[in-house]
Design a protein around this motif. Structure first.
Motif, mmCIF file in Angstrom:
data_model
loop_
_atom_site.group_PDB
_atom_site.id
_atom_site.type_symbol
_atom_site.label_atom_id
_atom_site.label_comp_id
_atom_site.label_asym_id
_atom_site.label_seq_id
_atom_site.Cartn_x
_atom_site.Cartn_y
_atom_site.Cartn_z
ATOM 1 N N PRO A 193 0.744 -1.130 -0.003
ATOM 2 C CA PRO A 193 0.164 0.037 0.170
ATOM 3 C C PRO A 193 0.803 1.200 -0.070
ATOM 4 O O PRO A 193 0.430 2.474 -0.368
ATOM 5 C CB PRO A 193 -0.669 -0.105 1.310
ATOM 6 C CG PRO A 193 -0.835 -1.569 1.555
ATOM 7 C CD PRO A 193 0.414 -2.165 1.121
ATOM 8 N N GLU A 194 1.929 1.427 0.333
ATOM 9 C CA GLU A 194 3.109 2.246 0.417
ATOM 10 C C GLU A 194 3.396 3.160 -0.873
ATOM 11 O O GLU A 194 3.393 4.197 -1.018
ATOM 12 C CB GLU A 194 4.240 2.006 1.169
ATOM 13 C CG GLU A 194 4.431 1.907 2.477
ATOM 14 C CD GLU A 194 5.741 1.663 2.762
ATOM 15 O OE1 GLU A 194 6.728 2.359 2.484
ATOM 16 O OE2 GLU A 194 6.011 0.636 3.590
ATOM 17 N N TRP A 195 3.297 2.004 -2.031
ATOM 18 C CA TRP A 195 3.515 2.270 -3.355
ATOM 19 C C TRP A 195 2.297 2.115 -4.286
ATOM 20 O O TRP A 195 2.543 2.628 -5.439
ATOM 21 C CB TRP A 195 4.983 1.957 -3.608
ATOM 22 C CG TRP A 195 4.942 0.364 -3.801
ATOM 23 C CD1 TRP A 195 5.215 -0.311 -2.913
ATOM 24 C CD2 TRP A 195 4.469 -0.295 -4.948
ATOM 25 N NE1 TRP A 195 5.263 -1.712 -3.268
ATOM 26 C CE2 TRP A 195 4.596 -1.733 -4.462
ATOM 27 C CE3 TRP A 195 4.158 -0.142 -6.061
ATOM 28 C CZ2 TRP A 195 4.528 -2.789 -5.516
ATOM 29 C CZ3 TRP A 195 3.861 -1.258 -7.205
ATOM 30 C CH2 TRP A 195 4.166 -2.520 -6.685
ATOM 31 N N ASP A 196 1.426 1.377 -4.125
ATOM 32 C CA ASP A 196 0.460 1.129 -4.953
ATOM 33 C C ASP A 196 -0.807 1.587 -4.513
ATOM 34 O O ASP A 196 -1.440 1.143 -3.502
ATOM 35 C CB ASP A 196 0.108 -0.579 -5.194
ATOM 36 C CG ASP A 196 -0.569 -0.851 -6.359
ATOM 37 O OD1 ASP A 196 -1.356 0.021 -6.846
ATOM 38 O OD2 ASP A 196 -0.289 -2.062 -6.995
ATOM 39 N N GLY A 197 -1.324 2.844 -5.015
ATOM 40 C CA GLY A 197 -2.539 3.602 -4.464
ATOM 41 C C GLY A 197 -3.626 2.822 -4.837
ATOM 42 O O GLY A 197 -4.745 3.228 -4.213
ATOM 43 N N ARG A 198 -3.768 1.840 -5.581
ATOM 44 C CA ARG A 198 -5.000 0.897 -5.674
ATOM 45 C C ARG A 198 -5.103 0.036 -4.707
ATOM 46 O O ARG A 198 -6.375 -0.355 -4.424
ATOM 47 C CB ARG A 198 -4.836 0.175 -7.230
ATOM 48 C CG ARG A 198 -4.604 0.994 -8.224
ATOM 49 C CD ARG A 198 -4.380 0.326 -9.532
ATOM 50 N NE ARG A 198 -2.704 -0.555 -9.313
ATOM 51 C CZ ARG A 198 -2.358 -0.623 -10.432
ATOM 52 N NH1 ARG A 198 -2.677 -0.844 -11.559
ATOM 53 N NH2 ARG A 198 -0.933 -0.808 -10.001
ATOM 54 N N VAL A 199 -4.143 -0.113 -3.729
ATOM 55 C CA VAL A 199 -4.276 -1.240 -2.731
ATOM 56 C C VAL A 199 -4.415 -0.771 -1.494
ATOM 57 O O VAL A 199 -3.559 0.064 -1.086
ATOM 58 C CB VAL A 199 -2.943 -2.034 -3.044
ATOM 59 C CG1 VAL A 199 -2.752 -3.182 -2.030
ATOM 60 C CG2 VAL A 199 -2.761 -2.871 -4.467
ATOM 61 N N ASN A 200 -5.164 -1.203 -0.754
ATOM 62 C CA ASN A 200 -5.366 -0.987 0.750
ATOM 63 C C ASN A 200 -4.559 -1.897 1.874
ATOM 64 O O ASN A 200 -3.834 -1.754 2.679
ATOM 65 C CB ASN A 200 -6.839 -1.029 1.244
ATOM 66 C CG ASN A 200 -7.644 0.022 0.542
ATOM 67 O OD1 ASN A 200 -7.028 1.179 0.241
ATOM 68 N ND2 ASN A 200 -8.959 -0.311 0.608
ATOM 69 N N ARG A 201 -4.766 -3.201 1.178
ATOM 70 C CA ARG A 201 -3.792 -4.349 1.917
ATOM 71 C C ARG A 201 -3.825 -5.574 0.991
ATOM 72 O O ARG A 201 -4.638 -5.891 0.112
ATOM 73 C CB ARG A 201 -4.947 -4.767 3.119
ATOM 74 C CG ARG A 201 -4.317 -5.653 4.230
ATOM 75 C CD ARG A 201 -5.238 -5.809 5.510
ATOM 76 N NE ARG A 201 -6.335 -6.776 5.045
ATOM 77 C CZ ARG A 201 -7.525 -6.606 5.261
ATOM 78 N NH1 ARG A 201 -7.722 -5.334 5.711
ATOM 79 N NH2 ARG A 201 -8.686 -7.397 4.919
ATOM 80 N N VAL A 202 -2.759 -6.372 1.431
ATOM 81 C CA VAL A 202 -2.552 -7.595 0.669
ATOM 82 C C VAL A 202 -2.334 -8.886 1.667
ATOM 83 O O VAL A 202 -1.764 -8.567 2.898
ATOM 84 C CB VAL A 202 -1.100 -7.438 -0.173
ATOM 85 C CG1 VAL A 202 -0.885 -8.849 -0.658
ATOM 86 C CG2 VAL A 202 -1.323 -6.434 -1.229
ATOM 87 N N GLU A 245 0.941 3.776 -13.895
ATOM 88 C CA GLU A 245 1.875 4.809 -13.791
ATOM 89 C C GLU A 245 1.980 5.702 -12.758
ATOM 90 O O GLU A 245 3.130 5.859 -12.279
ATOM 91 C CB GLU A 245 1.546 5.996 -14.949
ATOM 92 C CG GLU A 245 1.719 5.380 -16.413
ATOM 93 C CD GLU A 245 2.984 5.010 -16.637
ATOM 94 O OE1 GLU A 245 3.949 5.730 -16.224
ATOM 95 O OE2 GLU A 245 3.350 4.268 -17.720
ATOM 96 N N GLN A 246 0.874 5.683 -12.089
ATOM 97 C CA GLN A 246 0.963 6.642 -10.850
ATOM 98 C C GLN A 246 1.575 5.716 -9.597
ATOM 99 O O GLN A 246 2.515 6.234 -8.911
ATOM 100 C CB GLN A 246 -0.459 6.771 -10.307
ATOM 101 C CG GLN A 246 -1.231 7.983 -11.002
ATOM 102 C CD GLN A 246 -2.628 8.130 -10.533
ATOM 103 O OE1 GLN A 246 -3.153 6.977 -10.119
ATOM 104 N NE2 GLN A 246 -3.272 9.058 -11.041
ATOM 105 N N SER A 247 1.180 4.473 -9.519
ATOM 106 C CA SER A 247 1.796 3.467 -8.716
ATOM 107 C C SER A 247 3.633 3.237 -8.885
ATOM 108 O O SER A 247 4.174 3.143 -7.874
ATOM 109 C CB SER A 247 1.319 1.800 -8.689
ATOM 110 O OG SER A 247 0.027 2.192 -8.399
ATOM 111 N N LEU A 248 3.863 3.374 -10.252
ATOM 112 C CA LEU A 248 5.236 3.250 -10.613
ATOM 113 C C LEU A 248 6.124 4.457 -10.115
ATOM 114 O O LEU A 248 7.297 4.334 -9.554
ATOM 115 C CB LEU A 248 5.786 2.835 -11.878
ATOM 116 C CG LEU A 248 5.006 1.285 -12.404
ATOM 117 C CD1 LEU A 248 5.854 1.059 -13.850
ATOM 118 C CD2 LEU A 248 5.185 0.389 -11.535
#
Length: 165
Positions: free
Chosen positions: A28-37, A139-142
């Protein structure tokens, strides 16, 4: 089919980028789509691990379960979709590749492809929405991945310099 392939050069060693991208806790620190894995069948990422990725898309919660089918530390990992809720896709997956560039730099490449449900709405949305959404959010996540990995690399260098003093 929503498909996207992109890469970014990062001023950090592959080991740092690999560790960051393979950490369920740090995603979640770098992938804005993700809240939790959540890793569903293992304590660490490896071939055969099934992970559940929870997040929001278009303001709605979703999850998708991905099985790791390739796991080559510092080089490549690949996943396939094995289940989802709140997402319009019936199959898909992606690959992350890591390339050493020298001077503690690397290239991170993300390739994704997802096939929507075969309905009229699914086909229309695939053509007009999914591709651009996938491109924009990836692109935002990368860009954020680059920022976080480079900060981790700087922290590591500073800790290394302190240990030498």
């Amino acid at each position: 089919m929503a498909k996207y392939d992109t890469s970014i050069d990062i001023d950090a060693p592959i080991e740092i980028v690999w560790a960051l991208t393979q950490s369920a806790e740090r995603r979640p620190e770098w992938d804005g789509r993700v809240n939790r894995v959540e890793l569903l069948n293992a304590k660490t990422q490896k071939k055969g691990t099934i992970m559940r990725t929870l997040g929001k898309a278009w303001g709605r919660p979703f999850y998708f379960d991905l099985e790791t089918v390739v796991f080559e530390p510092g080089s490549k990992c690949a996943v396939v979709l094995v289940g989802s809720k709140g997402m319009p896709f019936v199959k898909g997956g992606g690959t992350w590749k890591y390339e050493e560039l020298g001077d503690s730099r690397c290239r991170f490449r993300a390739t994704q492809n997802f096939t929507p449900k075969d309905t009229l709405l699914g086909r229309i949305a695939d053509r007009f929405m999914y591709q651009s959404y996938l491109a924009r959010t990836t692109e935002q996540s990368l860009k954020l991945l680059k920022k976080v990995a480079e900060a981790d690399a700087k922290k590591g260098q500073m800790l290394g310099n302190e240990a030498m003093a």
